[in-house]
Design a protein around this motif. Structure first.
Motif, mmCIF file in Angstrom:
data_model
loop_
_atom_site.group_PDB
_atom_site.id
_atom_site.type_symbol
_atom_site.label_atom_id
_atom_site.label_comp_id
_atom_site.label_asym_id
_atom_site.label_seq_id
_atom_site.Cartn_x
_atom_site.Cartn_y
_atom_site.Cartn_z
ATOM 1 N N GLN A 612 0.803 -1.226 0.000
ATOM 2 C CA GLN A 612 0.000 0.000 0.000
ATOM 3 C C GLN A 612 0.836 1.276 0.000
ATOM 4 O OE1 GLN A 612 -3.375 0.244 -0.380
ATOM 5 N NE2 GLN A 612 -3.146 -1.953 -0.823
ATOM 6 N N GLY A 613 2.144 1.168 -0.024
ATOM 7 C CA GLY A 613 2.963 2.361 -0.182
ATOM 8 C C GLY A 613 3.599 2.838 1.105
ATOM 9 N N VAL A 614 4.209 4.042 0.991
ATOM 10 C CA VAL A 614 5.000 4.595 2.078
ATOM 11 C C VAL A 614 4.126 5.022 3.243
ATOM 12 C CG1 VAL A 614 6.647 6.411 2.688
ATOM 13 C CG2 VAL A 614 6.753 5.336 0.435
ATOM 14 N N GLY A 615 2.897 5.489 2.963
ATOM 15 C CA GLY A 615 2.033 6.005 4.016
ATOM 16 C C GLY A 615 1.768 4.991 5.106
ATOM 17 N N ILE A 616 1.403 3.760 4.700
ATOM 18 C CA ILE A 616 1.134 2.709 5.677
ATOM 19 C C ILE A 616 2.389 2.408 6.494
ATOM 20 C CG2 ILE A 616 0.473 0.298 5.972
ATOM 21 C CD1 ILE A 616 -1.825 2.044 5.139
ATOM 22 N N LYS A 617 3.537 2.370 5.827
ATOM 23 C CA LYS A 617 4.783 2.093 6.534
ATOM 24 C C LYS A 617 5.105 3.197 7.529
ATOM 25 C CE LYS A 617 6.747 -0.617 2.742
ATOM 26 N NZ LYS A 617 7.835 -0.721 1.735
ATOM 27 N N ASN A 618 4.849 4.446 7.153
ATOM 28 C CA ASN A 618 5.108 5.555 8.075
ATOM 29 C C ASN A 618 4.229 5.446 9.321
ATOM 30 O OD1 ASN A 618 7.050 6.684 6.443
ATOM 31 N ND2 ASN A 618 5.634 8.103 5.435
ATOM 32 N N ILE A 619 2.961 5.093 9.111
ATOM 33 C CA ILE A 619 2.045 4.931 10.248
ATOM 34 C C ILE A 619 2.552 3.832 11.174
ATOM 35 C CG2 ILE A 619 -0.294 4.232 10.909
ATOM 36 C CD1 ILE A 619 -1.227 5.508 8.233
ATOM 37 N N THR A 620 2.899 2.659 10.588
ATOM 38 C CA THR A 620 3.373 1.529 11.386
ATOM 39 C C THR A 620 4.652 1.877 12.138
ATOM 40 O OG1 THR A 620 2.412 0.011 9.764
ATOM 41 C CG2 THR A 620 4.038 -0.901 11.292
ATOM 42 N N THR A 621 5.570 2.561 11.471
ATOM 43 C CA THR A 621 6.836 2.925 12.103
ATOM 44 C C THR A 621 6.618 3.838 13.301
ATOM 45 O OG1 THR A 621 7.999 2.708 10.003
ATOM 46 C CG2 THR A 621 9.086 3.984 11.727
ATOM 47 N N ARG A 622 5.766 4.828 13.161
ATOM 48 C CA ARG A 622 5.533 5.778 14.254
ATOM 49 C C ARG A 622 4.833 5.097 15.435
ATOM 50 N NH1 ARG A 622 6.653 10.878 12.597
ATOM 51 N NH2 ARG A 622 6.836 11.199 10.347
ATOM 52 N N VAL A 623 3.901 4.186 15.140
ATOM 53 C CA VAL A 623 3.214 3.484 16.232
ATOM 54 C C VAL A 623 4.178 2.554 16.962
ATOM 55 C CG1 VAL A 623 1.392 1.837 16.779
ATOM 56 C CG2 VAL A 623 0.953 3.673 15.145
ATOM 57 N N GLU A 624 5.007 1.830 16.206
ATOM 58 C CA GLU A 624 5.981 0.939 16.835
ATOM 59 C C GLU A 624 6.999 1.732 17.633
ATOM 60 O OE1 GLU A 624 7.599 -1.353 13.670
ATOM 61 O OE2 GLU A 624 5.898 -2.754 13.586
ATOM 62 N N TYR A 625 7.303 2.936 17.209
ATOM 63 C CA TYR A 625 8.209 3.803 17.950
ATOM 64 C C TYR A 625 7.674 4.086 19.353
ATOM 65 C CZ TYR A 625 10.571 8.164 19.262
ATOM 66 O OH TYR A 625 11.255 9.144 19.933
ATOM 67 N N LEU A 626 6.341 4.103 19.482
ATOM 68 C CA LEU A 626 5.699 4.309 20.784
ATOM 69 C C LEU A 626 5.397 2.989 21.492
ATOM 70 C CD1 LEU A 626 3.170 7.152 19.802
ATOM 71 C CD2 LEU A 626 5.386 7.394 20.938
ATOM 72 N N ASN A 627 5.983 1.862 20.966
ATOM 73 C CA ASN A 627 5.747 0.515 21.530
ATOM 74 C C ASN A 627 4.271 0.126 21.455
ATOM 75 O OD1 ASN A 627 8.479 0.164 22.293
ATOM 76 N ND2 ASN A 627 8.117 1.343 24.172
ATOM 77 N N GLY A 628 3.587 0.680 20.473
ATOM 78 C CA GLY A 628 2.172 0.380 20.312
ATOM 79 C C GLY A 628 1.920 -0.588 19.187
ATOM 80 N N SER A 629 0.640 -0.740 18.871
ATOM 81 C CA SER A 629 0.244 -1.639 17.789
ATOM 82 C C SER A 629 -0.811 -0.953 16.941
ATOM 83 C CB SER A 629 -0.313 -2.955 18.347
ATOM 84 O OG SER A 629 -1.469 -2.717 19.127
ATOM 85 N N VAL A 630 -0.828 -1.281 15.673
ATOM 86 C CA VAL A 630 -1.804 -0.713 14.751
ATOM 87 C C VAL A 630 -2.441 -1.845 13.967
ATOM 88 C CG1 VAL A 630 -0.014 -0.343 12.989
ATOM 89 C CG2 VAL A 630 -2.174 0.942 12.866
ATOM 90 N N ASN A 631 -3.733 -1.750 13.787
ATOM 91 C CA ASN A 631 -4.479 -2.773 13.072
ATOM 92 C C ASN A 631 -5.323 -2.106 11.990
ATOM 93 O OD1 ASN A 631 -5.617 -5.395 12.556
ATOM 94 N ND2 ASN A 631 -7.467 -4.669 13.597
ATOM 95 N N PHE A 632 -5.217 -2.618 10.759
ATOM 96 C CA PHE A 632 -5.980 -2.110 9.626
ATOM 97 C C PHE A 632 -7.065 -3.115 9.288
ATOM 98 C CE2 PHE A 632 -1.752 -0.319 9.320
ATOM 99 C CZ PHE A 632 -1.991 1.010 9.039
#
Length: 652
Positions: A612-632
């Motif tokens: 899905q491109g860079v946008g999804i990766k940026n979202i995942t990276t920022r959430v993991e940076y906060l030790n969190g999780s993201v679900n689409f």
């Protein structure tokens, strides 16, 4: 006239026979150091618990290979039996038959049936004779190839039943012959009823238990192989499997299936093949376990393969000799073959032990080598006791019975399983440590990148606002003042002034988006409200924002990252989703933040999330940076939901 001496000998046929037989007797070495003080006696008084172990048995070595019991009885002074040492005498026979004798008396007044049990299933010849008043009253013959249906007691061991009348006393003679190797004779005498009651059940239970444990270890080893893809577990599983084959063939199990040479060699030769395969598997396992391939010493690099090659050559010899030469070489050179097999069996054992000691000395996997030696201590003791007793250096003992070997081997495999479990745990600890270090390094790298990115955003925003923005604003003001003073009305110049004004607004908007002042001054809630209001003011997309539970400022890192996540998600919605409505919920719980963003757009195939491109990766990276999780959660035609969970405890 006196007849010549030779003529007188010819006249006395009986005397000639005696003299000639006396010459034959000189081929026996039984006269020297013989103990003629008595004979081992076994007395049955009706009070035996289960069995009687015969010790102090007397023996005679037959060097001529032709001695019969009739000759022994006829010339008892010429064939003197010597007292054997140990409760299980052992002799390096090398093909020579051995005779053993002891006395047996039934001191009760009732007729009793007894069983002589010799746990030696693979001897070439075993005979029992009962002699009373110098006459043979009973005899039996067994061999490894005697079918069980033809045996008086259907069992793989050499078991001889006999009956004694009340107060009857007999001398028992046992003849044993083994073409290769040593003769070992532990003699057990049972009451027939006790034998039938205890022997079979204990035999099946013991060996069923041993077989079950070994098969479980084999299964578990291959399970570890498939789980961890480590060939060490394969070698260990094969090693235990070959040990099971060695134990079964040594015990004579299933011999009826290969007694006719169905496996390519004669029945009792299968034991040698399994023993050689057992040694090969052991060498491969220890080489892999102690990583001898990493030792710079060339001796260990090549000696293992030389030994394995030698063992393979011996296996090939056994098969070629049986299949093409009908065991001619084995029979013709049985003494030489026995000596070679003996060396082949003991040299690898010594090599493995000294190899493990060498690893300890040079500090090459010293813990593993030490534990290996400890696990092998019981079986090493039995192996070397067997070797020394075979060559009559030590007295024969029941310690070398296969039951003790099996018990020692079970202790070994349990110890090795503990070692493998320790190794597995060490590997997991190392893997977890490396993974943790990698995760920390990646997290630090991500943190550095995101912090650098934020700093760069701040710098660019400041440069745009304070630099380019101020310069364009100054140019617009100067041009406007110039036109006012000259009172010039020019449409093109006015359009240029309008473009400059729009540029100033655009630069301010870009600067604000890159680093909104409300975020740094007023916090996340206010910044999100301003951002949403601007998008709503543009029309086309209606955003409903709800913020619950946030009454104070969060950490700068959390506020910045969540703001960027909302920016990125809304940017993707505007560019790709064709949505008309978006719901945003930001809820603070006691220990976590929950951000939910839902749209009514066209959605996408969740299986193609990685594309899905860079946008999804940026979202995942920022959430993991906060030790969190993201679900689409999305599907074509159903819109998209993005759920972000941020633990507050780990982000402080």
């Amino acid at each position: 006239m006196k007849l010549p001496v030779i003529s007188r000998l010819q006249q006395s046929d009986k005397l000639v026979k005696k003299l000639l037989f006396l010459l034959v007797c000189l081929s026996f070495d039984t006269m020297a150091q013989a103990d003629t003080s008595g004979i081992a006696k076994v007395n049955y008084d009706g009070d035996w618990q289960k069995q009687k172990i015969v010790s102090g048995i007397y023996y005679l070595r037959d060097k001529s290979y032709t001695l019969t019991l009739e000759k022994i009885l006829e010339f008892p002074k010429n064939f003197v039996f010597k007292r054997a040492n140990g409760d299980a005498p052992t002799f390096w026979a090398n093909g020579h038959p051995y005779w053993f004798k002891f006395q047996m008396k039934n001191s009760t007044k009732i007729t009793q049936t007894f069983v002589i049990d010799l746990p030696i299933p693979l001897y070439d010849e075993g005979m029992l004779f009962l002699v009373e008043k110098n006459k043979i009253i009973h005899q039996q013959f067994l061999s490894w190839d005697t079918p069980q249906l033809d045996r008086p007691i259907k069992h793989r061991n050499f078991i001889f039943p006999f009956t004694l009348q009340g107060n009857q006393e007999v001398t028992c003679y046992i003849k044993l012959r083994k073409e290769v190797g040593s003769i070992w004779i532990p003699v057990n005498i049972w009451e027939r009823e006790a034998f039938d009651y205890y022997y079979y059940s204990s035999d099946y239970h013991i060996w069923g238990f041993v077989t079950g444990i070994l098969l479980f270890v084999v299964f578990f080893s291959f399970l570890l192989l498939f789980a961890f893809k480590d060939m060490l577990y394969f070698y260990y599983g094969v090693y235990v499997l070959m040990a099971l084959g060695f134990i079964c063939t040594t015990q004579g199990y299933f011999i009826r299936f290969y007694v006719d040479g169905s496996f390519g060699v004669a029945g009792n030769r299968v034991r040698y093949v399994c023993s050689l395969l057992f040694l090969i598997a052991g060498l491969l396992f220890i080489r892999k376990y102690l990583r001898w391939d990493l030792i710079k010493n060339l001796f260990f690099r090549y000696t293992t393969w030389v030994l394995i090659g030698t063992l393979v050559v011996m296996i090939i010899f056994l098969y070629v000799d049986h299949l093409f030469l009908k065991d001619h070489l084995f029979h013709a050179y049985s003494s030489l073959v026995g000596n070679i097999l003996s060396l082949i069996f003991w040299i690898p054992t010594l090599y493995v032990i000294f190899g493990a000691i060498y690893c300890i000395i040079i500090r090459h996997f010293p813990k593993e080598a030490m534990y290996f030696l400890l696990a092998n201590t019981p079986i090493t003791f039995i192996v070397f006791h067997s070797a020394l007793s075979n060559y009559e250096v030590l007295n024969g003992s029941r310690v070398v019975e296969i039951e003790y070997f099996a018990g020692a081997f079970i202790l070994e495999i349990v110890g090795l399983m503990v070692l493998l479990a320790y190794r597995l745990k060490a590997m997991q600890d190392t893997s977890e440590k490396l993974f943790l270090e990698k995760t920390i390094a990646q997290q630090q790298r991500t943190e550095a990148i995101l912090e650098a990115e934020e700093k760069e955003r701040v710098r660019i925003a400041r440069d745009l606002h304070d630099g380019i923005g101020q310069m364009i604003a100054a140019a617009r003001m100067a041009l406007g003042n110039f036109l006012s003073k000259k009172k010039v009305e020019n449409e093109d110049i006015q359009n240029s002034l309008d473009l400059l004004e729009e540029s100033i607004k655009e630069i301010r908007e870009i600067s604000h988006n890159m680093m909104p002042g409300a975020l740094t001054k007023l916090g996340l809630s206010t910044a999100l409200k301003q951002f949403v209001n601007k998008i709503n003011a543009l029309g086309g997309l209606q955003i409903d924002l709800q913020i619950i539970g946030i009454k104070e400022r969060l950490s700068e890192k959390v506020e910045t990252m969540l703001y960027r996540v909302v920016q990125e998600v809304l940017n993707n919605i505007i560019r790709h989703a064709d949505a008309t409505k978006v719901n945003i919920e930001l809820v603070k719980h006691e220990s976590e933040l929950i951000l939910v963003i839902e749209d009514n757009g066209k959605g996408f195939n969740i299986n193609e999330l990685q594309n899905q491109g860079v946008g999804i990766k940026n979202i995942t990276t920022r959430v993991e940076y906060l030790n969190g999780s993201v679900n689409f959660d999305s599907a074509l035609g159903r819109g998209t939901s993005v759920i972000v969970e941020i633990p507050l405890a780990s982000t402080k």
